[in-house]
Design a protein around this motif. Structure first.
Motif, PDB file in Angstrom:
ATOM      1  N   SER A 119      -1.646   0.214   8.074  1.00  0.00           N
ATOM      2  CA  SER A 119      -0.779  -0.291   7.011  1.00  0.00           C
ATOM      3  C   SER A 119       0.677  -0.323   7.458  1.00  0.00           C
ATOM      4  O   SER A 119       1.390  -1.321   7.268  1.00  0.00           O
ATOM      5  N   VAL A 179      -2.779  -3.142  -0.413  1.00  0.00           N
ATOM      6  CA  VAL A 179      -3.195  -2.635  -1.728  1.00  0.00           C
ATOM      7  C   VAL A 179      -4.063  -1.390  -1.613  1.00  0.00           C
ATOM      8  O   VAL A 179      -3.699  -0.318  -2.093  1.00  0.00           O
ATOM      9  N   ASN A 189      -2.318   1.671   0.090  1.00  0.00           N
ATOM     10  CA  ASN A 189      -0.859   1.665  -0.039  1.00  0.00           C
ATOM     11  C   ASN A 189      -0.419   2.161  -1.419  1.00  0.00           C
ATOM     12  O   ASN A 189       0.403   1.541  -2.072  1.00  0.00           O
ATOM     13  N   TRP A 190      -0.965   3.303  -1.852  1.00  0.00           N
ATOM     14  CA  TRP A 190      -0.619   3.838  -3.170  1.00  0.00           C
ATOM     15  C   TRP A 190      -0.701   5.366  -3.137  1.00  0.00           C
ATOM     16  O   TRP A 190      -1.327   5.964  -2.268  1.00  0.00           O
ATOM     17  N   THR A 212       3.687   2.779  -4.938  1.00  0.00           N
ATOM     18  CA  THR A 212       3.370   2.279  -3.600  1.00  0.00           C
ATOM     19  C   THR A 212       3.987   3.185  -2.548  1.00  0.00           C
ATOM     20  O   THR A 212       4.995   3.853  -2.780  1.00  0.00           O
ATOM     21  N   ASN A 225       4.588   1.793   0.739  1.00  0.00           N
ATOM     22  CA  ASN A 225       5.430   0.916   1.562  1.00  0.00           C
ATOM     23  C   ASN A 225       5.680  -0.416   0.880  1.00  0.00           C
ATOM     24  O   ASN A 225       4.813  -0.943   0.179  1.00  0.00           O
ATOM     25  N   THR A 226       6.872  -0.949   1.070  1.00  0.00           N
ATOM     26  CA  THR A 226       7.183  -2.335   0.719  1.00  0.00           C
ATOM     27  C   THR A 226       8.085  -2.886   1.812  1.00  0.00           C
ATOM     28  O   THR A 226       8.661  -2.116   2.595  1.00  0.00           O
ATOM     29  N   SER A 273       6.588  -3.684  -5.361  1.00  0.00           N
ATOM     30  CA  SER A 273       5.749  -2.522  -5.623  1.00  0.00           C
ATOM     31  C   SER A 273       4.776  -2.797  -6.773  1.00  0.00           C
ATOM     32  O   SER A 273       3.578  -2.526  -6.678  1.00  0.00           O
ATOM     33  N   TYR A 325       1.721  -5.040  -5.963  1.00  0.00           N
ATOM     34  CA  TYR A 325       0.600  -4.359  -5.325  1.00  0.00           C
ATOM     35  C   TYR A 325      -0.127  -3.451  -6.318  1.00  0.00           C
ATOM     36  O   TYR A 325      -1.358  -3.359  -6.315  1.00  0.00           O
ATOM     37  N   LEU A 326       0.644  -2.751  -7.155  1.00  0.00           N
ATOM     38  CA  LEU A 326       0.059  -1.725  -8.017  1.00  0.00           C
ATOM     39  C   LEU A 326      -0.867  -2.294  -9.084  1.00  0.00           C
ATOM     40  O   LEU A 326      -1.850  -1.640  -9.470  1.00  0.00           O
ATOM     41  N   VAL A 329      -4.083  -2.478  -7.497  1.00  0.00           N
ATOM     42  CA  VAL A 329      -4.657  -1.135  -7.348  1.00  0.00           C
ATOM     43  C   VAL A 329      -5.319  -0.701  -8.658  1.00  0.00           C
ATOM     44  O   VAL A 329      -6.451  -0.196  -8.670  1.00  0.00           O
TER      45      VAL A 329
END
Length: 522
Positions: free
Chosen positions: A79, A126, A129-130, A147, A149-150, A158, A161-162, A165
């Motif tokens: 990641s 995703v 990455n949480w 998250t 990383n961004t 963020s 992606y979340l 998730v």
């Protein structure tokens, strides 16, 4: 002999979190040997804004992956390196077509271990990455996850992606649920199959609400202009400045070759493809229509029906190559045992069973409708606005210069700058998705195909946007055909009867009949 029902533990699928890992992903690699990577990924926003990302990455040492101790560390390394690689490629005035050995060598090693291509996939963006604020609170609670990383450091990225998730976590219980349904089919336990389908439909109904929370903290303008460019892959990126793709330089004297990979896409989510396999929804290559007069699905006398063979150029099938190896194999195993659709089709008089099955299709179709609306707001509307501004600038430039030559701006890569299409920028059909496909036609076709397996004739008319027989009227409520039956029509969300989609919003009203678009398009 029937194939064995897959066991989740054999495919790295969690009965609690589904395709998300059971344990939360690592916040950082514990071995200080990898501190250069951690320092770089933590500073991506500043490095991109000041255009120092490439100088810093070029100066990094070439680190070995031999000190990665377990799968959590391999995933964290993948990641991190994916985020750095994309920042390196897209973080300058023009894209870089060569990734240096400091990133390429360990990145390719991680990709081989995890059976992933060297690109920022859905897994890296995703699934891995949480982190939770409170480990005791369910992962599908958006207020409890963050998250790791961004690339832009923005809340919008963020949140983007979340939301995925949370949907993955919310969908997790449906995986063992439908495995139970497969087992019940083999036992000819119709009551259990019906109960599993009813529960599945209730879960599917929740996903749309989570998807619509995207609007809360991810602004379409920020997403389109500041986040989307960094998610692009190297496939079909000629207009963006990568005509050949990218080279991952391994530092050897051997000839280096260009590669092209699709960027991150929700089509790389294993859980969405699991839904289709579990319900027997079949997808054709984009633009290919069902054969005229063909039955929705062949009836099967067996209790297990093998999935239809994969077709060439099928975008959904292609996206499986961007999933972690165990998840890809899980879907292959599920396709060999998925038996609910033929079981229900063989029992059309079991009203409870057929109604529960058709309800699942309706809920999945409604979810895809919401996805089309979201893509329209975040991609199509913003694309139209960008092209309108480009046309305006073109006219102004030509008037000022007295030249009849078309305005052709060059692509620029700083954060907040627009990557312009180029000479063909005003052609709607040039807007491509990250996966290299026309996303709006793809999404609309996938949505429509979801209703095709419906069992009940009335449900099939609703889910397929019109009567199922040729003698009935093809549109409108209360219209009757020569048979005298009333043909209901479930109008597509925000669409006209012709299939054109109407968007009403800040940009005004317009129609997008053949527009294309994606997470990142050019």
């Amino acid at each position: 002999m029937l194939p064995q029902i897959p066991q989740l533990s054999d495919y790295d699928v969690s009965p609690v979190n589904g395709f998300l890992p059971t344990e939360a992903p690592l916040d950082f690699l514990p071995d200080p040997y990898y501190q250069p990577w951690e320092t770089t990924v933590a500073s991506l926003q500043a490095l991109i804004l000041t255009q120092r990302i490439r100088r810093v990455v070029d100066a990094l040492p070439v680190l070995s992956t031999r000190y990665l101790a377990d799968e959590r560390e391999w995933r964290r390394a993948y990641s991190i390196l994916a985020f750095i690689a994309h920042s390196y490629i897209w973080g300058g005035n023009s894209p870089a077509d060569r990734v240096p050995p400091s990133i390429s060598v360990p990145f390719l090693s991680c990709c081989r271990h995890l059976e992933l291509p060297p690109v920022a996939t859905y897994a890296g963006l995703v699934l891995w990455n949480w982190r939770p604020l409170d480990p005791a609170v369910p992962v599908d609670n958006l207020e409890n996850i963050f998250t790791l990383n961004t690339m832009t450091g923005s809340l919008d990225e963020s949140w983007f992606y979340l939301v995925s998730v949370a949907i993955e976590a919310c969908a997790a219980p449906t995986i063992p649920l439908m495995i139970k349904a497969f087992e019940a089919v083999r036992l000819d336990d119709g009551a259990t199959v019906t109960e599993c389908l009813r529960s599945f439909a209730e879960h599917l109904d929740k996903f749309g609400a989570l998807l619509q929370r995207m609007y809360e903290q991810c602004d379409p303008h920020v997403f389109y202009h500041r986040i989307r460019p960094y998610l692009a892959g190297s496939k079909n990126m000629a207009d963006a400045g990568l005509p050949n793709g990218v080279i991952f330089d391994d530092g050897s004297d051997a000839p280096q070759r260009y590669v092209q990979y699709s960027g991150g896409s929700n089509a790389q989510s294993s859980v969405i493809q699991f839904f289709d396999l579990a319900l027997g929804v079949e997808h054709r290559p984009t633009g290919e229509k069902a054969a005229p007069g063909a039955a929705p699905s062949p009836s099967s006398s067996s209790q297990d029906a093998a999935a239809p063979p994969a077709q060439q150029h099928n975008f959904i099938t292609d996206m499986r190559t961007y999933m972690p190896g165990p998840h890809r194999r899980f879907l292959e195993a599920v396709s060999s045992v998925a038996n609910v659709r033929p079981y229900v089709r063989a029992r059309p008089n079991d009203r409870a069973l057929t109604t529960a099955y058709d309800a699942c299709l309706a809920m999945l179709r409604a979810f895809r409708d919401k996805h089309i609306q979201l893509v329209s707001r975040y991609i199509i509307v913003k694309s139209r606005e960008t092209r309108n501004r480009s046309s305006s600038r073109s006219r102004q430039t030509n008037l000022a210069s007295g030249s009849a030559a078309p305005f052709k701006p060059t692509a620029i890569g700083s954060v907040g700058a627009e990557r312009i299409h180029g000479a063909s920028g005003n052609d709607n059909k040039n807007i491509r998705g990250t996966g290299g496909t026309a996303l709006i036609p793809f999404l609309k076709q996938a949505r429509d195909e979801t209703g095709e397996p419906a069992i009940d004739a009335w449900a099939r008319r609703l889910l397929n946007n019109g009567p199922s027989d040729a003698t009935s009227v093809a549109s409108g409520f209360g219209a009757s055909g020569s048979s005298g039956r009333v043909g209901a029509r479930l109008t597509k969300v925000g669409e006209h009867a012709s299939g054109e989609m109407e968007i009403v919003g800040l940009a005004g009203v317009w129609t997008a009949d053949d527009s294309e678009g994606g997470i990142c398009h050019w």
